[in-house]
Write a protein that holds these residues in place. Structure first.
Motif, PDB file in Angstrom:
ATOM      1  N   GLY B 105       1.148  -1.543  -0.162  1.00  0.00           N
ATOM      2  CA  GLY B 105      -0.107  -0.302  -0.332  1.00  0.00           C
ATOM      3  C   GLY B 105       0.646   0.870   0.645  1.00  0.00           C
ATOM      4  N   ALA B 106       1.870   1.021   0.763  1.00  0.00           N
ATOM      5  CA  ALA B 106       2.938   2.300   0.660  1.00  0.00           C
ATOM      6  C   ALA B 106       3.288   2.252  -0.685  1.00  0.00           C
ATOM      7  CB  ALA B 106       4.266   1.739   1.629  1.00  0.00           C
ATOM      8  N   ILE B 107       4.389   1.079  -0.862  1.00  0.00           N
ATOM      9  CA  ILE B 107       4.032   2.152  -2.892  1.00  0.00           C
ATOM     10  C   ILE B 107       3.774   2.769  -3.437  1.00  0.00           C
ATOM     11  CG2 ILE B 107       5.487   0.255  -4.114  1.00  0.00           C
ATOM     12  CD1 ILE B 107       6.143  -1.409  -2.309  1.00  0.00           C
ATOM     13  N   LYS B 108       1.843   1.360  -3.297  1.00  0.00           N
ATOM     14  CA  LYS B 108       0.767   2.400  -4.972  1.00  0.00           C
ATOM     15  C   LYS B 108       1.241   4.085  -4.717  1.00  0.00           C
ATOM     16  CE  LYS B 108      -3.499   1.527  -5.159  1.00  0.00           C
ATOM     17  NZ  LYS B 108      -4.978   1.292  -4.368  1.00  0.00           N
ATOM     18  N   GLU B 109       1.452   4.610  -3.219  1.00  0.00           N
ATOM     19  CA  GLU B 109       1.028   6.101  -2.970  1.00  0.00           C
ATOM     20  C   GLU B 109       2.266   5.913  -3.331  1.00  0.00           C
ATOM     21  OE1 GLU B 109      -2.587   5.995  -3.267  1.00  0.00           O
ATOM     22  OE2 GLU B 109      -2.685   6.840  -0.598  1.00  0.00           O
ATOM     23  N   ALA B 110       3.776   6.455  -3.162  1.00  0.00           N
ATOM     24  CA  ALA B 110       4.694   6.708  -3.826  1.00  0.00           C
ATOM     25  C   ALA B 110       4.621   6.522  -5.243  1.00  0.00           C
ATOM     26  CB  ALA B 110       6.077   6.530  -2.948  1.00  0.00           C
ATOM     27  N   LYS B 111       4.145   5.925  -5.575  1.00  0.00           N
ATOM     28  CA  LYS B 111       3.924   5.968  -7.305  1.00  0.00           C
ATOM     29  C   LYS B 111       3.755   6.893  -7.847  1.00  0.00           C
ATOM     30  CE  LYS B 111       5.026   1.390  -8.211  1.00  0.00           C
ATOM     31  NZ  LYS B 111       3.515  -0.653  -8.459  1.00  0.00           N
ATOM     32  N   HIS B 112       2.620   7.652  -7.034  1.00  0.00           N
ATOM     33  CA  HIS B 112       2.135   9.277  -7.600  1.00  0.00           C
ATOM     34  C   HIS B 112       3.250   9.795  -7.596  1.00  0.00           C
ATOM     35  CE1 HIS B 112      -2.570   7.594  -7.632  1.00  0.00           C
ATOM     36  NE2 HIS B 112      -2.151   7.108  -6.503  1.00  0.00           N
ATOM     37  N   PHE B 113       3.963   9.942  -7.491  1.00  0.00           N
ATOM     38  CA  PHE B 113       5.443  10.882  -6.775  1.00  0.00           C
ATOM     39  C   PHE B 113       6.503  11.491  -7.235  1.00  0.00           C
ATOM     40  CE2 PHE B 113       2.242  11.137  -3.334  1.00  0.00           C
ATOM     41  CZ  PHE B 113       1.301  12.053  -2.683  1.00  0.00           C
ATOM     42  N   GLY B 114       6.946   9.480  -7.351  1.00  0.00           N
ATOM     43  CA  GLY B 114       7.666   9.536  -8.492  1.00  0.00           C
ATOM     44  C   GLY B 114       8.329   7.985  -8.879  1.00  0.00           C
ATOM     45  N   GLU B 115       9.426   8.068  -9.577  1.00  0.00           N
ATOM     46  CA  GLU B 115      10.026   6.425  -9.250  1.00  0.00           C
ATOM     47  C   GLU B 115      10.975   5.905  -8.246  1.00  0.00           C
ATOM     48  OE1 GLU B 115      13.719   6.214 -11.815  1.00  0.00           O
ATOM     49  OE2 GLU B 115      14.114   3.822 -11.665  1.00  0.00           O
ATOM     50  N   THR B 116       9.430   4.973  -7.981  1.00  0.00           N
ATOM     51  CA  THR B 116       9.750   3.667  -7.438  1.00  0.00           C
ATOM     52  C   THR B 116      10.562   2.313  -6.907  1.00  0.00           C
ATOM     53  OG1 THR B 116       7.489   2.903  -7.519  1.00  0.00           O
ATOM     54  CG2 THR B 116       8.249   4.120  -5.137  1.00  0.00           C
ATOM     55  N   VAL B 117      11.718   1.672  -6.816  1.00  0.00           N
ATOM     56  CA  VAL B 117      12.427   0.846  -7.020  1.00  0.00           C
ATOM     57  C   VAL B 117      11.986   0.075  -5.715  1.00  0.00           C
ATOM     58  CG1 VAL B 117      14.812  -0.102  -7.254  1.00  0.00           C
ATOM     59  CG2 VAL B 117      14.866   2.747  -7.415  1.00  0.00           C
ATOM     60  N   LEU B 118      11.359  -0.876  -6.248  1.00  0.00           N
ATOM     61  CA  LEU B 118      11.446  -2.229  -5.795  1.00  0.00           C
ATOM     62  C   LEU B 118      12.688  -2.955  -4.997  1.00  0.00           C
ATOM     63  CD1 LEU B 118       8.630  -3.631  -3.982  1.00  0.00           C
ATOM     64  CD2 LEU B 118       8.390  -4.947  -5.975  1.00  0.00           C
ATOM     65  N   VAL B 119      13.047  -3.172  -3.636  1.00  0.00           N
ATOM     66  CA  VAL B 119      14.652  -4.050  -3.673  1.00  0.00           C
ATOM     67  C   VAL B 119      14.066  -5.445  -3.852  1.00  0.00           C
ATOM     68  CG1 VAL B 119      15.835  -1.898  -3.029  1.00  0.00           C
ATOM     69  CG2 VAL B 119      14.594  -3.466  -0.912  1.00  0.00           C
ATOM     70  N   ALA B 120      13.051  -5.390  -3.380  1.00  0.00           N
ATOM     71  CA  ALA B 120      12.688  -7.652  -3.487  1.00  0.00           C
ATOM     72  C   ALA B 120      11.319  -7.246  -2.599  1.00  0.00           C
ATOM     73  CB  ALA B 120      13.307  -7.700  -2.166  1.00  0.00           C
ATOM     74  N   SER B 121      11.225  -7.732  -2.483  1.00  0.00           N
ATOM     75  CA  SER B 121       9.274  -8.711  -2.763  1.00  0.00           C
ATOM     76  C   SER B 121       9.364 -10.496  -1.895  1.00  0.00           C
ATOM     77  CB  SER B 121       8.264  -8.523  -3.598  1.00  0.00           C
ATOM     78  OG  SER B 121       6.918  -9.278  -3.028  1.00  0.00           O
ATOM     79  N   SER B 122       8.248 -10.632  -1.380  1.00  0.00           N
ATOM     80  CA  SER B 122       8.194 -12.109  -0.967  1.00  0.00           C
ATOM     81  C   SER B 122       6.896 -12.270  -0.779  1.00  0.00           C
ATOM     82  CB  SER B 122       8.163 -12.873   0.638  1.00  0.00           C
ATOM     83  OG  SER B 122       7.877 -11.733   1.317  1.00  0.00           O
ATOM     84  N   LYS B 123       5.895 -11.662  -2.230  1.00  0.00           N
ATOM     85  CA  LYS B 123       4.698 -11.709  -2.540  1.00  0.00           C
ATOM     86  C   LYS B 123       4.576 -12.521  -3.330  1.00  0.00           C
ATOM     87  CE  LYS B 123       1.188  -9.484  -5.090  1.00  0.00           C
ATOM     88  NZ  LYS B 123       0.537  -8.297  -6.008  1.00  0.00           N
ATOM     89  N   SER B 124       5.282 -12.969  -4.183  1.00  0.00           N
ATOM     90  CA  SER B 124       5.023 -14.632  -4.653  1.00  0.00           C
ATOM     91  C   SER B 124       5.254 -16.159  -3.818  1.00  0.00           C
ATOM     92  CB  SER B 124       5.905 -14.696  -5.495  1.00  0.00           C
ATOM     93  OG  SER B 124       7.025 -15.212  -5.013  1.00  0.00           O
ATOM     94  N   ASP B 125       5.420 -15.493  -2.534  1.00  0.00           N
ATOM     95  CA  ASP B 125       5.013 -16.638  -1.432  1.00  0.00           C
ATOM     96  C   ASP B 125       3.909 -16.506  -0.183  1.00  0.00           C
ATOM     97  OD1 ASP B 125       7.837 -18.361  -2.423  1.00  0.00           O
ATOM     98  OD2 ASP B 125       8.753 -17.052  -0.896  1.00  0.00           O
ATOM     99  N   ASN B 126       3.312 -15.539  -1.066  1.00  0.00           N
ATOM    100  CA  ASN B 126       1.790 -14.713   0.011  1.00  0.00           C
ATOM    101  C   ASN B 126       2.983 -14.608   1.305  1.00  0.00           C
ATOM    102  OD1 ASN B 126      -0.473 -14.138   0.638  1.00  0.00           O
ATOM    103  ND2 ASN B 126      -0.948 -15.920   2.339  1.00  0.00           N
ATOM    104  N   TYR B 127       3.681 -14.037   1.434  1.00  0.00           N
ATOM    105  CA  TYR B 127       4.512 -12.952   2.303  1.00  0.00           C
ATOM    106  C   TYR B 127       5.011 -13.822   3.677  1.00  0.00           C
ATOM    107  CZ  TYR B 127       2.976  -9.041  -0.301  1.00  0.00           C
ATOM    108  OH  TYR B 127       2.687  -6.890  -1.713  1.00  0.00           O
ATOM    109  N   ASN B 128       5.379 -15.564   3.053  1.00  0.00           N
ATOM    110  CA  ASN B 128       5.567 -15.915   4.583  1.00  0.00           C
ATOM    111  C   ASN B 128       6.839 -16.161   4.570  1.00  0.00           C
ATOM    112  OD1 ASN B 128       6.773 -17.358   2.480  1.00  0.00           O
ATOM    113  ND2 ASN B 128       5.771 -19.534   2.147  1.00  0.00           N
ATOM    114  N   HIS B 129       7.925 -14.656   4.344  1.00  0.00           N
ATOM    115  CA  HIS B 129       9.168 -14.579   5.206  1.00  0.00           C
ATOM    116  C   HIS B 129       9.537 -13.243   5.053  1.00  0.00           C
ATOM    117  CE1 HIS B 129       9.601 -15.470   0.777  1.00  0.00           C
ATOM    118  NE2 HIS B 129      11.053 -14.911   1.050  1.00  0.00           N
ATOM    119  N   ILE B 130      10.423 -12.640   5.070  1.00  0.00           N
ATOM    120  CA  ILE B 130      10.919 -11.440   4.776  1.00  0.00           C
ATOM    121  C   ILE B 130      12.248 -11.235   4.232  1.00  0.00           C
ATOM    122  CG2 ILE B 130      12.273  -9.456   5.754  1.00  0.00           C
ATOM    123  CD1 ILE B 130       9.546  -9.435   7.480  1.00  0.00           C
ATOM    124  N   PRO B 131      11.873 -11.025   2.594  1.00  0.00           N
ATOM    125  CA  PRO B 131      13.312 -10.631   1.888  1.00  0.00           C
ATOM    126  C   PRO B 131      14.539 -10.921   2.033  1.00  0.00           C
ATOM    127  CG  PRO B 131      11.525  -9.662   1.074  1.00  0.00           C
ATOM    128  CD  PRO B 131      11.188 -10.222   2.413  1.00  0.00           C
TER     129      PRO B 131
END
Lengths: 356, 356
Positions: B105-131
């Motif tokens: 949600g924080a990333i989605k809002e930041a995109k209104h303001f400029g470029e966001t770099v996603l350094v890592a995500s655990s979304k594909s594992d349903n966020y069951n760990h911290i990258p």
């Protein structure tokens, strides 16, 4: 002994709101849990939110007219920017009426978003009246006004007929008097005068005016998002909303806006009659624009200040000191202030007259 | 009888906070007025605000280190856009770590303001760990992460050493464990976990990182404006802030973060030990990333769901149902949850094992 509370806001609320909300903090709704510790997604709080939203529309006479009521965060000051974000087109413009500190705060924020047209201002007279005879440009995206000016003690008695969306900050007089609320396209109000404690903000918006700007709006500032999420886009200010519901329930039980307006008229008349009669005092606002919520007045001779201040404080009155921009005194007579408190103030004004 | 309240937020607060805040609604500070009806400019409420702001810095060990604590409106969701508004340069970029629903949600809002770099995500594992092992670009304006993920039951144990401002959403674990808070440049948190009731938002910011973007920031979204106005730019959410002060006072009396962390460690160990021992259950989060605030677990065999649900409800437990994104159960063990409540849950889990 309870004080006679003339605070300009946050302000007096009905005594039963204090009692019921204190009880809900100890045990809400027989849940054996505090209202402060339950999930906002619990069926018990969802019911609070839904009742509060429905009751707002009922009290304003706006059911089934295409309006949505939202309880948001941020106070009226956040609405100052949400309004242009949601209603001012990219490269569009908006018209504003400047009747005081809060109106001019709204204008300042709108300038971040596009052109603002100042249709009129009473600033050069220290906002002691409401400008009239102004022209609202028909090509503006909306017209914004402030219905009651707490600091200066003025109140709009008439609203212009315009062909563009009419937006009104009613923070300090919503639910105090009958108006044809369906003439307004967007009404907003911080809770902390006639609706509840500080921390909740009411927005009543006609859905058909939304979604027309072409702007990308951050989700938390987007009325359409809040409507889609039934006013629960994020965790709402649970307790301020619950206490607002209790205040709205009290208002309904009192007979709604029509009944409270009669009481407010009687309170205002009692005080303004004394201000006009008593040779020691004079009102600061133009008579035709006087607010029924906030009466501003001064001593004709400041030498009596100390004596008068001692008298009203001894009578159990609190919050009567005027705002620094006007000086003197400000008697805020919101819905929950009993007429008996106004009588106490009038008696003190008479006492001063006899004393000196 | 009070429930064993495992609600994920709003959540359990200390019993003395309920008692003292209910009393303040009836008569605050011997003023013969309710905390709900006094002016936020009264000396009594200014003292509340100042003590709360100072106590935050004291508890976090951040006094005299160039930080300001602010109590704002809007919840963490408003911070999602205030952070880029205040820190992301025009045509700049920001780096984000995606560890769950709120981070995204924080990333989605930041995109209104400029470029966001996603350094890592655990979304594909349903966020069951911290990258881990991600690289933060040194030319980003800031790096944003979420310290604890309530929905998925994961918690960051380490934070990267970077040469750019470190911003952290600590909504669900602030004041629960010792960290070197001076490594963070901006911390924000909705109140409604370990700090107080819903409706107040804490921001702790290092002043030296502000004022560098070249953006025109609307006043209500501008940290520098809030600092200049001592966290009273507009009427603050008075009651939520007062109840937050009571919670912070309780925490100090308990021995501060160091003492509460020991209790939190003991509660988490008690429950996770049972999750790992009991053959009927399994945890859903990677063991090394398990949150000490929110333990997520499921039944190995869903056929026992009805029996287990009856047992814990009969034991006076509330709020144990997992978030729909994960299913199963979520035990939120915030600061105010007594270890006795965790023992009740563990006993119920054992009872289920013996019963079937």
């Amino acid at each position: 002994m309870k004080k006679h509370n003339y605070s300009a806001g946050p302000c007096i609320l009905p005594q039963e709101v204090f009692e019921k909300s204190a009880q809900a903090i100890l045990n809400f709704n027989g849940m054996d849990l505090s209202i402060l510790e339950i999930s906002h997604r619990s069926k018990e709080f969802v019911a609070v939110m839904e009742e509060a939203r429905a009751l707002v529309l009922e009290l304003l006479g706006l059911q089934d007219k295409g309006y949505q009521a939202l309880f948001l965060h941020g106070g009226a000051s956040l609405e100052f920017l949400m309004v242009p974000y949601n209603l001012m087109k990219e490269n569009g413009k908006a018209a504003y009426l400047d009747t005081g500190t809060w109106a001019s705060g709204a204008i300042k924020e709108a300038k971040h978003f596009g052109e603002t047209v100042l249709v009129a201002s009473s600033k050069s007279d220290n906002y002691n009246h409401i400008p009239k005879q102004y022209v609202v440009p028909t090509d503006a995206d909306y017209f914004h006004c402030t219905s009651n000016n707490t600091i200066f003690g003025t109140q709009m008695k008439e609203f212009p007929e315009i062909g563009i969306p009419l937006v009104c900050d009613m923070s300090s007089d919503i639910f105090s008097r009958k108006l044809d609320f369906s003439k307004f396209d967007l009404i907003y109000a911080g809770a902390q005068k006639n609706m509840g404690p500080a921390g909740a903000t009411l927005v009543v918006v006609k859905e058909s005016i939304l979604g027309k700007t072409g702007r990308h709006i951050p989700a938390m500032l987007d009325y359409q998002q809040h409507i889609a999420k039934e006013s629960m886009y994020n965790t709402p200010p649970v307790f301020p909303i619950y206490a607002s519901l209790l205040t709205l329930q009290w208002l309904k039980k009192m007979g709604g806006i029509e009944a409270i307006e009669k009481l407010n008229d009687a309170k205002a008349q009692l005080l303004y009659d004394e201000i006009d009669r008593n040779p020691l005092f004079k009102g600061t606002a133009a008579i035709e624009d006087r607010s029924k919520m906030n009466a501003t007045f001064v001593l004709n001779n400041e030498v009596h200040t100390e004596t008068f201040d001692k008298l009203w404080k001894a009578a159990g009155i609190s919050g009567l000191t005027g705002h620094r921009s006007v000086g003197g005194y400000r008697a805020s007579m919101y819905n929950a202030l009993p007429i008996e408190s106004v009588q106490v103030l009038v008696d003190v004004m008479k006492e001063l007259e006899h004393k000196i």
